[in-house]
Design a protein around this motif. Structure first.
Motif, mmCIF file in Angstrom:
data_model
loop_
_atom_site.group_PDB
_atom_site.id
_atom_site.type_symbol
_atom_site.label_atom_id
_atom_site.label_comp_id
_atom_site.label_asym_id
_atom_site.label_seq_id
_atom_site.Cartn_x
_atom_site.Cartn_y
_atom_site.Cartn_z
ATOM 1 N N ASN A 64 36.211 46.508 29.319
ATOM 2 C CA ASN A 64 36.359 45.163 28.738
ATOM 3 C C ASN A 64 37.610 44.448 29.227
ATOM 4 O O ASN A 64 37.622 43.222 29.353
ATOM 5 C CB ASN A 64 36.381 45.259 27.207
ATOM 6 C CG ASN A 64 35.040 45.656 26.635
ATOM 7 O OD1 ASN A 64 34.022 45.618 27.330
ATOM 8 N ND2 ASN A 64 35.008 46.050 25.368
ATOM 9 N N GLY A 65 38.674 45.194 29.480
ATOM 10 C CA GLY A 65 39.886 44.565 30.002
ATOM 11 C C GLY A 65 39.657 43.955 31.371
ATOM 12 O O GLY A 65 40.174 42.873 31.682
ATOM 13 N N HIS A 66 38.879 44.631 32.197
ATOM 14 C CA HIS A 66 38.547 44.083 33.517
ATOM 15 C C HIS A 66 37.706 42.814 33.390
ATOM 16 O O HIS A 66 37.908 41.845 34.138
ATOM 17 C CB HIS A 66 37.781 45.131 34.327
ATOM 18 C CG HIS A 66 38.559 46.367 34.633
ATOM 19 N ND1 HIS A 66 38.047 47.641 34.494
ATOM 20 C CD2 HIS A 66 39.838 46.535 35.066
ATOM 21 C CE1 HIS A 66 38.952 48.530 34.840
ATOM 22 N NE2 HIS A 66 40.050 47.887 35.187
ATOM 23 N N VAL A 67 36.760 42.829 32.463
ATOM 24 C CA VAL A 67 35.916 41.641 32.248
ATOM 25 C C VAL A 67 36.785 40.460 31.817
ATOM 26 O O VAL A 67 36.609 39.329 32.294
ATOM 27 C CB VAL A 67 34.825 41.923 31.196
ATOM 28 C CG1 VAL A 67 34.039 40.651 30.882
ATOM 29 C CG2 VAL A 67 33.877 43.021 31.693
ATOM 30 N N HIS A 68 37.740 40.725 30.918
ATOM 31 C CA HIS A 68 38.676 39.673 30.486
ATOM 32 C C HIS A 68 39.441 39.115 31.685
ATOM 33 O O HIS A 68 39.593 37.890 31.822
ATOM 34 C CB HIS A 68 39.646 40.247 29.457
ATOM 35 C CG HIS A 68 40.799 39.346 29.146
ATOM 36 N ND1 HIS A 68 40.679 38.249 28.313
ATOM 37 C CD2 HIS A 68 42.093 39.359 29.568
ATOM 38 C CE1 HIS A 68 41.845 37.639 28.229
ATOM 39 N NE2 HIS A 68 42.716 38.285 28.981
ATOM 40 N N HIS A 69 39.893 39.991 32.563
ATOM 41 C CA HIS A 69 40.657 39.554 33.739
ATOM 42 C C HIS A 69 39.806 38.665 34.646
ATOM 43 O O HIS A 69 40.252 37.602 35.103
ATOM 44 C CB HIS A 69 41.131 40.796 34.507
ATOM 45 C CG HIS A 69 41.922 40.492 35.732
ATOM 46 N ND1 HIS A 69 42.123 41.404 36.728
ATOM 47 C CD2 HIS A 69 42.558 39.356 36.143
ATOM 48 C CE1 HIS A 69 42.855 40.861 37.690
ATOM 49 N NE2 HIS A 69 43.122 39.617 37.357
ATOM 50 N N ILE A 70 38.572 39.073 34.895
ATOM 51 C CA ILE A 70 37.685 38.270 35.743
ATOM 52 C C ILE A 70 37.431 36.898 35.114
ATOM 53 O O ILE A 70 37.465 35.863 35.799
ATOM 54 C CB ILE A 70 36.354 39.018 35.986
ATOM 55 C CG1 ILE A 70 36.603 40.307 36.779
ATOM 56 C CG2 ILE A 70 35.361 38.127 36.735
ATOM 57 C CD1 ILE A 70 35.414 41.260 36.812
ATOM 58 N N ARG A 71 37.214 36.880 33.804
ATOM 59 C CA ARG A 71 36.956 35.608 33.116
ATOM 60 C C ARG A 71 38.179 34.705 33.149
ATOM 61 O O ARG A 71 38.048 33.477 33.333
ATOM 62 C CB ARG A 71 36.528 35.892 31.677
ATOM 63 C CG ARG A 71 35.111 36.470 31.568
ATOM 64 C CD ARG A 71 34.772 36.864 30.148
ATOM 65 N NE ARG A 71 33.387 37.350 30.053
ATOM 66 C CZ ARG A 71 32.880 37.935 28.979
ATOM 67 N NH1 ARG A 71 33.637 38.116 27.897
ATOM 68 N NH2 ARG A 71 31.625 38.354 28.980
ATOM 69 N N GLU A 72 39.361 35.262 32.983
ATOM 70 C CA GLU A 72 40.581 34.463 33.045
ATOM 71 C C GLU A 72 40.802 33.909 34.456
ATOM 72 O O GLU A 72 41.300 32.796 34.624
ATOM 73 C CB GLU A 72 41.789 35.309 32.621
ATOM 74 C CG GLU A 72 41.844 35.619 31.138
ATOM 75 C CD GLU A 72 42.003 34.358 30.299
ATOM 76 O OE1 GLU A 72 43.015 33.659 30.473
ATOM 77 O OE2 GLU A 72 41.110 34.073 29.474
ATOM 78 N N THR A 73 40.415 34.681 35.446
ATOM 79 C CA THR A 73 40.522 34.211 36.828
ATOM 80 C C THR A 73 39.588 33.029 37.058
ATOM 81 O O THR A 73 39.953 32.033 37.687
ATOM 82 C CB THR A 73 40.190 35.362 37.799
ATOM 83 O OG1 THR A 73 41.079 36.459 37.549
ATOM 84 C CG2 THR A 73 40.330 34.927 39.250
#
Length: 399
Positions: free
Chosen positions: A15-24
């Motif tokens: 989920n942390g990776h998904v958050h990072h992609i979405r913030e990007t």
């Protein structure tokens, strides 16, 4: 078009990776490139899922194009890991932004940390060596000199594991004089390597530990696509475990000469002697315990052991990656590949066989990938060989 890049391992994607992609994406990225470690990762370990599985999961969670970071850099120190990945992105000629996670999202602060690290390692080499002779590891020696020069606050931020790679990425961008702009995304809730989840986030270390112990609680912290694929791969016996490489690794070390040990990345005379003296250990834990010392981090030792098993030498890290090997892409990724065709200063392609024909260095890097996949194939219950790498059919995923 705004092209952002993420340097990643996704071991596994959570989920942390998904958050990072979405913030990007929220920062304006229309296209996202991932430069991802292959079957071995920076801590000197096997990836839980193979690179093709992890690349497909990346596409399902918002990445458009996944490029493999060659194993000589994927299993290197943080500095070389960052430099290898950034050099690929720089040479593609199409990347506007490098997005990364960090405890600190203040750009000026991160640039200060990078400057402190660069100037310390450049101008205080003798003092670093002196501290290492006294028993400090290299990172600890650098940190202490930074503390003396810049104070406890700056040194404390540099010590934060969530900032280590962020600092190295900025250093690499500076070293390569890249026009790519850094963009820091605040890490959510949990620290790197933390074994304590919080809210909907958990570290990859916690997830891997839960998987190895058969504890299904990790399912709360990974996207549905990861959960479905990971569950299936566990049932099929297709997840990797470094413990399955114990005997091949011990055999390899017993066969190596002192001269061959000294050719391994990150091995100095002292480490050569320690590893050679421990080469007849009867287990991986016994070997690691015999080689470990205060001045050598466990990650460094594990990376050295994986280099020995795969066949990576110091000379393999003297040059930047000579090509960009594509392992997954979607329709937006096809647009990126079309743009890169006229701008990239290195060959870009999906076929290892064809990339190996682009030069002697490329041939060597492809050989290492073949070795790495052959070794990785022994780390899964349902063993396979490097034919998987050469026969992989990489076709675009439909958005």
């Amino acid at each position: 078009m705004k092209v952002s890049a993420i340097i990643c391992e996704y071991n596994p994607l959570h989920n942390g990776h998904v958050h990072h992609i979405r913030e990007t994406r929220a920062n304006g990225a229309t296209h996202v490139i991932g430069v991802m470690s292959g079957n071995f990762v920076q801590r000197g370990d096997t990836a839980l899922l193979n690179k093709f599985d992890r690349a497909r999961l990346a596409l399902q969670c918002g990445v458009d194009l996944v490029i493999e970071l060659p194993v000589a850099f994927a299993t290197a120190s943080a500095e070389l890991f960052a430099t290898g990945a950034v050099s690929i992105l720089h040479n593609l000629g199409i990347v506007d932004e490098l997005s990364f996670g960090s405890s600190c999202s203040d750009q000026e602060c991160l640039e200060l940390l990078a400057e402190a690290s660069m100037s310390t390692t450049e101008f205080y080499r003798d003092r670093i060596r002196d501290r290492m002779r006294e028993g400090d590891s290299y990172p600890a020696a650098v940190w202490e000199i930074v503390r003396q020069r810049y104070g406890n606050k700056v040194a404390g931020m540099m010590l934060d594991p969530n900032n280590v790679l962020a600092i190295e990425y900025i250093k690499a961008l500076t070293k390569l004089d890249a026009s790519i702009k850094p963009f820091a995304v605040q890490r959510q809730c949990v620290m790197h390597d933390s074994l304590s989840p919080k809210e909907m986030f958990a570290s990859a270390s916690f997830i891997r530990k839960s998987v190895s112990e058969g504890d299904p609680s990790y399912l709360d912290y990974i996207p549905r696509s990861t959960a479905q694929l990971l569950t299936r791969r566990i049932q099929e016996g297709r997840t990797a475990d470094i413990r399955r490489l114990e005997r091949p690794l011990l055999y390899r070390l017993r066969m190596m000469t002192p001269e061959e040990l000294l050719e391994l990345p990150d091995v100095n005379q002292s480490l050569q002697n320690r590893i050679y003296a421990a080469r007849n250990a009867n287990s991986l834990d016994e070997l690691l315990g015999a080689v470990k010392a205060k001045c050598y981090t466990m990650s460094r030792i594990r990376r050295i052991l994986m280099a020995a098993l795969i066949g990576i030498r110091k000379d393999d890290q003297k040059y930047y990656p000579p090509y960009a090997r594509v392992i997954a892409f979607n329709e937006r990724g096809m647009e990126l590949l079309g743009t890169a065709k006229g701008r990239s200063s290195i060959p870009v392609g999906t076929s290892l066989a064809k990339l190996s024909e682009t030069g002697r260095l490329s041939e060597r890097f492809v050989q290492l990938e073949e070795h790495a996949t052959n070794v990785y194939g022994l780390a899964v219950e349902d063993m396979f060989s490097a034919e998987q790498d050469f026969r992989a059919k990489i076709i675009p995923e439909v958005l």
